[in-house]
Design a protein around this motif. Structure first.
Motif, PDB file in Angstrom:
ATOM      1  N   UNK A  23       1.802  36.784 -52.705  1.00 25.32           N
ATOM      2  CA  UNK A  23       0.514  37.448 -52.802  1.00 25.32           C
ATOM      3  C   UNK A  23      -0.559  36.541 -53.388  1.00 25.32           C
ATOM      4  N   UNK A  24      -1.789  37.015 -53.351  1.00 32.61           N
ATOM      5  CA  UNK A  24      -2.925  36.248 -53.848  1.00 32.61           C
ATOM      6  C   UNK A  24      -3.218  36.657 -55.295  1.00 32.61           C
ATOM      7  N   UNK A  25      -3.054  35.743 -56.277  1.00 33.49           N
ATOM      8  CA  UNK A  25      -3.337  36.091 -57.679  1.00 33.49           C
ATOM      9  C   UNK A  25      -4.769  36.558 -57.910  1.00 33.49           C
ATOM     10  N   UNK A  26      -5.680  36.137 -57.022  1.00 35.93           N
ATOM     11  CA  UNK A  26      -7.075  36.516 -57.205  1.00 35.93           C
ATOM     12  C   UNK A  26      -7.289  38.016 -57.050  1.00 35.93           C
ATOM     13  N   UNK A  27      -6.355  38.713 -56.354  1.00 33.18           N
ATOM     14  CA  UNK A  27      -6.528  40.161 -56.178  1.00 33.18           C
ATOM     15  C   UNK A  27      -6.424  40.909 -57.510  1.00 33.18           C
ATOM     16  N   UNK A  28      -5.595  40.400 -58.413  1.00 38.57           N
ATOM     17  CA  UNK A  28      -5.475  41.043 -59.718  1.00 38.57           C
ATOM     18  C   UNK A  28      -6.755  40.856 -60.530  1.00 38.57           C
ATOM     19  N   UNK A  29      -7.363  39.679 -60.426  1.00 34.54           N
ATOM     20  CA  UNK A  29      -8.642  39.440 -61.113  1.00 34.54           C
ATOM     21  C   UNK A  29      -9.733  40.343 -60.536  1.00 34.54           C
ATOM     22  N   UNK A  30      -9.702  40.530 -59.210  1.00 32.94           N
ATOM     23  CA  UNK A  30     -10.688  41.418 -58.574  1.00 32.94           C
ATOM     24  C   UNK A  30     -10.514  42.852 -59.053  1.00 32.94           C
ATOM     25  N   UNK A  31      -9.266  43.287 -59.135  1.00 32.32           N
ATOM     26  CA  UNK A  31      -8.990  44.647 -59.628  1.00 32.32           C
ATOM     27  C   UNK A  31      -9.528  44.814 -61.046  1.00 32.32           C
ATOM     28  N   UNK A  32      -9.319  43.827 -61.879  1.00 29.07           N
ATOM     29  CA  UNK A  32      -9.780  43.918 -63.263  1.00 29.07           C
ATOM     30  C   UNK A  32     -11.301  44.001 -63.346  1.00 29.07           C
ATOM     31  N   UNK A  33     -11.990  43.277 -62.500  1.00 23.24           N
ATOM     32  CA  UNK A  33     -13.452  43.372 -62.491  1.00 23.24           C
ATOM     33  C   UNK A  33     -13.905  44.762 -62.057  1.00 23.24           C
ATOM     34  N   UNK A  34     -13.181  45.352 -61.104  1.00 21.92           N
ATOM     35  CA  UNK A  34     -13.505  46.718 -60.682  1.00 21.92           C
ATOM     36  C   UNK A  34     -13.285  47.721 -61.815  1.00 21.92           C
ATOM     37  N   UNK A  35     -12.173  47.573 -62.535  1.00 21.71           N
ATOM     38  CA  UNK A  35     -11.892  48.480 -63.655  1.00 21.71           C
ATOM     39  C   UNK A  35     -12.969  48.331 -64.730  1.00 21.71           C
ATOM     40  N   UNK A  36     -13.353  47.085 -65.026  1.00 21.85           N
ATOM     41  CA  UNK A  36     -14.386  46.848 -66.040  1.00 21.85           C
ATOM     42  C   UNK A  36     -15.713  47.471 -65.641  1.00 21.85           C
ATOM     43  N   UNK A  37     -16.043  47.397 -64.337  1.00 20.20           N
ATOM     44  CA  UNK A  37     -17.302  47.968 -63.865  1.00 20.20           C
ATOM     45  C   UNK A  37     -17.302  49.485 -64.010  1.00 20.20           C
ATOM     46  N   UNK A  38     -16.180  50.128 -63.669  1.00 18.41           N
ATOM     47  CA  UNK A  38     -16.102  51.584 -63.811  1.00 18.41           C
ATOM     48  C   UNK A  38     -16.137  51.974 -65.282  1.00 18.41           C
ATOM     49  N   UNK A  39     -15.441  51.206 -66.136  1.00 16.70           N
ATOM     50  CA  UNK A  39     -15.455  51.497 -67.576  1.00 16.70           C
ATOM     51  C   UNK A  39     -16.862  51.404 -68.141  1.00 16.70           C
ATOM     52  N   UNK A  40     -17.644  50.479 -67.639  1.00 22.18           N
ATOM     53  CA  UNK A  40     -19.013  50.317 -68.122  1.00 22.18           C
ATOM     54  C   UNK A  40     -19.899  51.488 -67.705  1.00 22.18           C
TER      55      UNK A  40
END
Length: 545
Positions: A23-40
């Motif tokens: 798999x692509x490790x960058x997908x986990x970083x993308x998911x984390x940015x999405x979670x951070x955006x929703x949390x904000x």
């Protein structure tokens, strides 16, 4: 929402996710940015905020840095007003409904509205992360996770439960802990009744002594002409070269009569029998040594029962969250046993000594509130009578300082030995505290050893004897031995002079705990300060040393 809270949310929701092989490790970083955006945008969506390890943690360091970067980054326009779900998906295009149907509005969302972020594994399960735009009149949680349970009903089965089940204890040990607890209750009752009985019989002997022929002739006050009475007994109370003086003989006779259980009810006989075990110096004095030691042993047995019942080990109460023996917990427990054992014993004696006069004391206070104000002979007696209702001995500032230092050290130590404690954010490089070495921990409580009390607590000091911990063990042992003997000796030789003086002056025999003193407190404070300093240096010292 501040950046630190976003880091905690992102870490909590994604810490258990792994990118599958290929798999692509960058997908986990993308998911984390999405979670951070929703949390904000929607902080109330999230209810889990777990501690964050250090950035240089051997196991979690890279993930922590990635979570921090996602939380600190400014959300792009494409990450705003989104919904996010972590859910099983067989084809990476639709949400699985085999074991559990996704909640609204995901259960009715058309497949073409779902955008796949990535596929991950967690605890043997495959999950996929999808996002979609928030629709009109949708008030459901913005983030849903089958991994942690966020956005789902409380009883929903998830892949990573919020709390791990408590380690089960062997049923045999649980039964032993139960009976130890029952024994603790029994021993505590005996220790209390024993101390109470000694106080009661001491007062009975004092009453008999006061009405004897020699009683009124025996002085109890300080004689200005004899400085020795400032710290010792008046001459009339001292034995002669060949025999006891008149005062001692009168007190011995009163003691024998008070202990005589003939023609008494069963309760008086029980109290007399218990007290007879503590009469010392050929009937000249009573002692609280044995009931005080029993009280301290009772508190110790309760700690053993708690350790067996919860952890399955006699010293389990002193095993911390790292599954290591905690020196600060043991120090706090030692002072708790000594102080509470002595305090309870002294208080129960005071109750036994003065309780039968309780009604008379209240009558005296009522009299002082009226006629006593104009009677100059009773000046100061109002405070004395009020003090007689204070059965608990007072503690000096040094003892309060002892409790504060021991308890404070235990609390501060627990923060220092956290796997990593974030500080207020300033830049990307300083959000997570720069702990320089890993704090040692054991996988199971059974791995805790007494050697943990003197060994270093970090990976760099593993197996190395820590001098700051050794000195803490020595100083605590020495000071504890000094004070426990002081408390025991103060409870010895409760004789006629002591009881007669207390009654004549209207005071408690144990009005205060034995004072610890300034030197005692300084030694304790410096020792605990050195211990905390060693913990700080060990956890945050520079790398490469």
């Amino acid at each position: 929402m501040d950046a630190l809270t976003r880091v905690q949310i992102v870490w909590t929701e994604t810490r258990d996710l792994r990118v599958p092989a290929g798999g692509d490790p960058a997908t986990l970083s993308t998911l984390r940015r999405n979670v951070a955006a929703i949390a904000n945008e929607s902080e109330k969506t999230f209810s889990r905020f777990e501690p964050i390890p250090a950035r240089d943690d051997d196991l979690f360091g890279p993930d922590v840095v990635d979570c921090a970067a996602a939380a600190e980054a400014s959300p792009s326009g494409g990450l705003k007003n989104l919904r996010l779900i972590l859910w099983p998906s067989a084809d990476g295009k639709t949400l699985s409904k085999d074991d559990l149907a996704p909640p609204a509005p995901w259960n009715s969302a058309p497949p073409e509205t779902l955008e796949l972020i990535g596929r991950f594994t967690v605890d043997g399960h495959d999950v996929s992360a999808f996002s979609r735009m928030v629709g009109e009149n949708e008030d459901a949680p913005r983030f849903v996770s089958i991994v942690t349970g966020t956005g789902l009903p409380p009883d929903t089965g998830v892949y990573v439960p919020r709390e791990k089940p408590r380690r089960k204890v062997d049923p045999k040990l649980s039964r032993i802990a139960f009976w130890c607890t029952m024994a603790t209750v029994g021993f505590f009752a005996v220790a209390c009744i024993w101390s109470l009985s000694i106080g009661n019989l001491t007062r009975s002997a004092q009453n008999l002594f006061a009405v004897s022929a020699a009683g009124p002739l025996c002085p109890t006050t300080i004689d200005p002409a004899n400085p020795g009475t400032l710290y010792g007994a008046p001459r009339a109370w001292l034995p002669t070269a060949t025999d006891n003086g008149a005062c001692l003989k009168a007190w011995q006779a009163a003691t024998v009569t008070a202990l005589d259980a003939t023609n008494r009810d069963w309760w008086s006989r029980v109290k007399g029998w218990l007290t007879s075990w503590t009469v010392s110096d050929s009937g000249r004095a009573f002692s609280l040594r044995m009931p005080m030691l029993l009280m301290m042993a009772t508190i110790t047995l309760l700690a053993v029962a708690a350790g067996l019942g919860v952890v399955g080990r006699p010293l389990g109460l002193f095993i911390d969250k790292r599954n290591r023996m905690s020196l600060t917990r043991i120090q706090f427990a030692i002072w708790l046993v000594i102080l509470m054992g002595a305090l309870t014993t002294y208080a129960m004696f005071n109750i036994g000594f003065w309780a039968e006069d309780l009604n008379r004391i209240h009558e005296g206070l009522a009299y002082m509130a009226n006629a006593g104000k104009t009677d100059q002979k009773l000046t100061g007696w109002s405070d004395k009578l009020s003090n007689l209702l204070e059965y608990m001995p007072r503690m000096d500032l040094a003892l309060w300082g002892l409790i504060g230092i021991s308890g404070g050290t235990t609390i501060v130590s627990s923060f220092i030995t956290q796997p990593g404690t974030p500080s207020a954010p300033t830049t990307a490089g300083t959000m997570i505290p720069p702990r320089r070495t890993r704090i040692l921990s054991n996988p199971d409580p059974k791995d805790a050893e007494l050697a943990d009390l003197v060994y270093g607590e970090t990976a760099e000091d593993e197996g190395v004897v820590d001098s700051t911990r050794v000195q803490a063990v020595v100083v605590t042992g020495v000071l504890a031995a000094i004070y426990i003997n002081l408390a025991l000796e103060a409870a010895e030789r409760i004789g006629g002079l002591t009881s007669a003086e207390a009654v004549n002056a209207g005071t408690q025999i144990f009005a205060s705990m034995p004072p610890a003193g300034a030197t005692f407190l300084w030694l304790l404070g410096i020792s605990h300060g050195a211990l905390l300093g060693g913990k700080l240096i060990g956890a945050y010292k520079g790398g490469g040393t």
